[in-house]
Motif scaffolding. Structure first.
Motif, PDB file in Angstrom:
ATOM      1  N   PRO A  23     104.479  14.911 125.931  1.00  0.00           N
ATOM      2  CA  PRO A  23     104.394  16.204 125.244  1.00  0.00           C
ATOM      3  C   PRO A  23     104.599  17.373 126.206  1.00  0.00           C
ATOM      4  N   THR A  24     105.190  18.460 125.696  1.00  0.00           N
ATOM      5  CA  THR A  24     105.321  19.664 126.515  1.00  0.00           C
ATOM      6  C   THR A  24     103.934  20.285 126.678  1.00  0.00           C
ATOM      7  N   TYR A  25     103.218  20.409 125.550  1.00  0.00           N
ATOM      8  CA  TYR A  25     101.838  20.894 125.559  1.00  0.00           C
ATOM      9  C   TYR A  25     100.993  19.884 124.793  1.00  0.00           C
ATOM     10  N   LYS A  64     107.971  29.777 128.943  1.00  0.00           N
ATOM     11  CA  LYS A  64     107.024  29.864 130.060  1.00  0.00           C
ATOM     12  C   LYS A  64     107.263  28.771 131.087  1.00  0.00           C
ATOM     13  N   CYS A  65     107.096  29.172 132.340  1.00  0.00           N
ATOM     14  CA  CYS A  65     107.282  28.197 133.407  1.00  0.00           C
ATOM     15  C   CYS A  65     106.023  27.345 133.527  1.00  0.00           C
ATOM     16  N   LEU A  66     106.213  26.053 133.506  1.00  0.00           N
ATOM     17  CA  LEU A  66     105.067  25.152 133.594  1.00  0.00           C
ATOM     18  C   LEU A  66     105.339  24.203 134.737  1.00  0.00           C
ATOM     19  N   LYS A  67     104.527  24.271 135.773  1.00  0.00           N
ATOM     20  CA  LYS A  67     104.746  23.372 136.917  1.00  0.00           C
ATOM     21  C   LYS A  67     103.509  22.579 137.201  1.00  0.00           C
ATOM     22  N   ALA A  70     102.639  14.801 134.070  1.00  0.00           N
ATOM     23  CA  ALA A  70     102.707  15.839 133.043  1.00  0.00           C
ATOM     24  C   ALA A  70     104.064  16.543 133.073  1.00  0.00           C
ATOM     25  N   TRP A  71     104.539  16.864 131.894  1.00  0.00           N
ATOM     26  CA  TRP A  71     105.843  17.522 131.741  1.00  0.00           C
ATOM     27  C   TRP A  71     105.866  18.851 132.489  1.00  0.00           C
ATOM     28  N   THR A  72     107.005  19.158 133.039  1.00  0.00           N
ATOM     29  CA  THR A  72     107.163  20.457 133.695  1.00  0.00           C
ATOM     30  C   THR A  72     108.494  21.047 133.256  1.00  0.00           C
ATOM     31  N   GLU A  86     106.719  30.525 138.393  1.00  0.00           N
ATOM     32  CA  GLU A  86     105.398  30.428 137.803  1.00  0.00           C
ATOM     33  C   GLU A  86     104.761  31.764 137.417  1.00  0.00           C
ATOM     34  N   ASN A  87     104.982  32.775 138.236  1.00  0.00           N
ATOM     35  CA  ASN A  87     104.267  34.022 137.994  1.00  0.00           C
ATOM     36  C   ASN A  87     105.095  35.111 137.325  1.00  0.00           C
ATOM     37  N   SER A 127     101.226  11.076 131.709  1.00  0.00           N
ATOM     38  CA  SER A 127     101.343  11.265 133.156  1.00  0.00           C
ATOM     39  C   SER A 127     102.629  10.644 133.661  1.00  0.00           C
TER      40      SER A 127
END
Lengths: 251, 167
Positions: free
Chosen positions: B52-54, B164-167, B87-89, B112-113, B85
């Motif tokens: 999942p993305t989220y 949104k950037c998700l790392k 986790a998606w990024t 990220e920011n 696991s």
């Protein structure tokens, strides 16, 4: 560690996410403006998603033929082990944000430790959730600053919320019997070790928000033992309505 | 819920998987989104693992059903399971996927920011998908779905989504 105790440990972590998620969902369509409405419900979605991962795992561990829905919807009040903080009602936006902020800071510290759990599934859930909860903490901290350092009225309201909710923060660091067993098996986290960092972070943000840290030495507890505040019954009535009215219904 | 460290996708199955799109971003295939962790034959059934993305992303159930249906159309039985696991990024979104996002009107994830910087008046790097201006501001950290933030362009005044950037 016996499965039975592990299930209790998992529910201890997951129930907080479920109940806070439920509280935030209540605000769907009632946020102060469109953006915050969407933000609060998005956070609810994250929390409920995390809850599902935990409950699916707990259901898997259970020897009875249980599903995640049984755990979420068919327990009685005393069986929910969430802290009192997360069940407090959505009095006003200042309250909602303060409750969120007090929980987010704890939640992030907890997940950062939980990713090192010896239990692979819990560690995987934590690693996933950290990314989401970092966003929650950013959102609630920013709002604490905006409200605290905002207008006279917003300052006064959020200070009131801080003063009122402060008494619920200490319970986050209480250990149950199952918590101790989980720590001994290197699966769970000793939450008492997070306390110092927690109050330090909270203090930093409150200070930046020109808010005063309450000098309250008396704290409320009970949720972790299943002894909840008067608000919990109403919350569960809403949460469990569909399963109680139409038993075994599925989407 | 298992862990799938390495990506294993049977190359023969890729064309079928590429036909499945994210229901909320219909220009982005699940392959370009990077949510497929493995797809392989096990006893005449294709086992697909997606991530999942989220955690609460409601699209995952739909994606799972769509995968099964896409394989059914070519008379293949498929089973879908979820892995958490690693986790998606957003780094797993392919360059083709990023391009598709931009063309669709969603700014692709940067660093990220990026959204925090925008909020706090730091450097502005998120480009408006309508006019290309970088004079944009963050309206809300949470947008129409969990994976997006809402931005507004200060030049053309149009609102747009930022992934949104998700790392």
């Amino acid at each position: 560690m016996k499965n039975e105790n592990l299930i209790q440990y998992i529910c201890g972590v997951a129930d907080n996410a479920l109940i806070l998620g439920q509280r935030l969902s209540e605000l769907c369509g009632h946020g102060p403006n469109l953006e915050t409405d969407i933000a609060l419900t998005n956070m609810a979605l994250d929390l409920l998603g995390q809850t599902r991962s935990y409950y699916q795992y707990a259901a898997q561990l259970s020897d009875k033929d249980k599903t995640e829905d049984d755990i979420a919807f068919l327990r009685v009040e005393r069986q929910y082990k969430n802290v009192l903080l997360v069940e407090q009602p959505n009095t006003h936006f200042g309250y909602v944000i303060t409750r969120q902020f007090f929980y987010d800071v704890f939640h992030l510290l907890l997940l950062q430790e939980l990713q090192t759990s010896k239990d692979e599934t819990l560690s995987a859930i934590a690693k996933k959730a950290i990314k989401e909860v970092s966003y929650h903490q950013r959102f609630s901290s920013d709002w604490i600053k905006r409200l605290g350092d905002g207008t006279e009225e917003s300052h006064q309201k959020v200070q009131e919320a801080v003063n009122d909710l402060w008494k619920f923060t200490d319970e986050l660091f209480h250990m149950t019997q199952d918590d101790r067993l989980a720590v001994d098996s290197r699966i769970g986290i000793d939450v008492t070790t997070l306390k110092e960092k927690y109050y330090q972070r909270i203090g930093e943000v409150l200070e930046e928000a020109t808010l005063t840290i309450p000098e309250i030495k008396w704290f409320q507890k009970g949720g972790k033992q299943g002894i909840h505040s008067e608000h919990m019954g109403y919350l569960l009535a809403d949460l469990q309505y569909m399963q109680r009215t139409y038993p075994n219904m599925k989407w | 819920m298992t862990i799938e460290l390495e990506q294993h996708i049977d190359p023969q199955l890729v064309p079928i998987l590429e036909k499945v799109y994210d229901p909320e971003i219909p220009v982005l295939s699940i392959m370009d989104m990077g949510v497929v962790r493995s797809a392989k034959w096990i006893d005449n059934v294709v086992q697909v693992k997606i991530t999942p993305t989220y955690s609460g992303c409601p699209a995952m159930d739909v994606i799972g059903d769509d995968i099964v249906r896409a394989f059914e159309e070519v008379d293949i039985k498929a089973k879908v399971s979820l892995v958490l696991s690693p986790a998606w990024t957003t780094d797993w979104i392919t360059s083709k996927g990023r391009k598709a996002l931009e063309e669709y009107g969603i700014a692709a994830p940067l660093e990220e920011n990026a959204d925090k910087e925008a909020l706090l008046g730091g450097k502005k790097i998120v480009k408006c998908t309508h006019c290309g201006s970088k004079t944009t501001k963050l309206v809300s950290q949470f947008g129409s779905t969990a994976c997006k933030a809402l931005f507004q362009c200060e030049d053309c005044l149009e609102p747009f989504d930022y992934f949104k950037c998700l790392k």
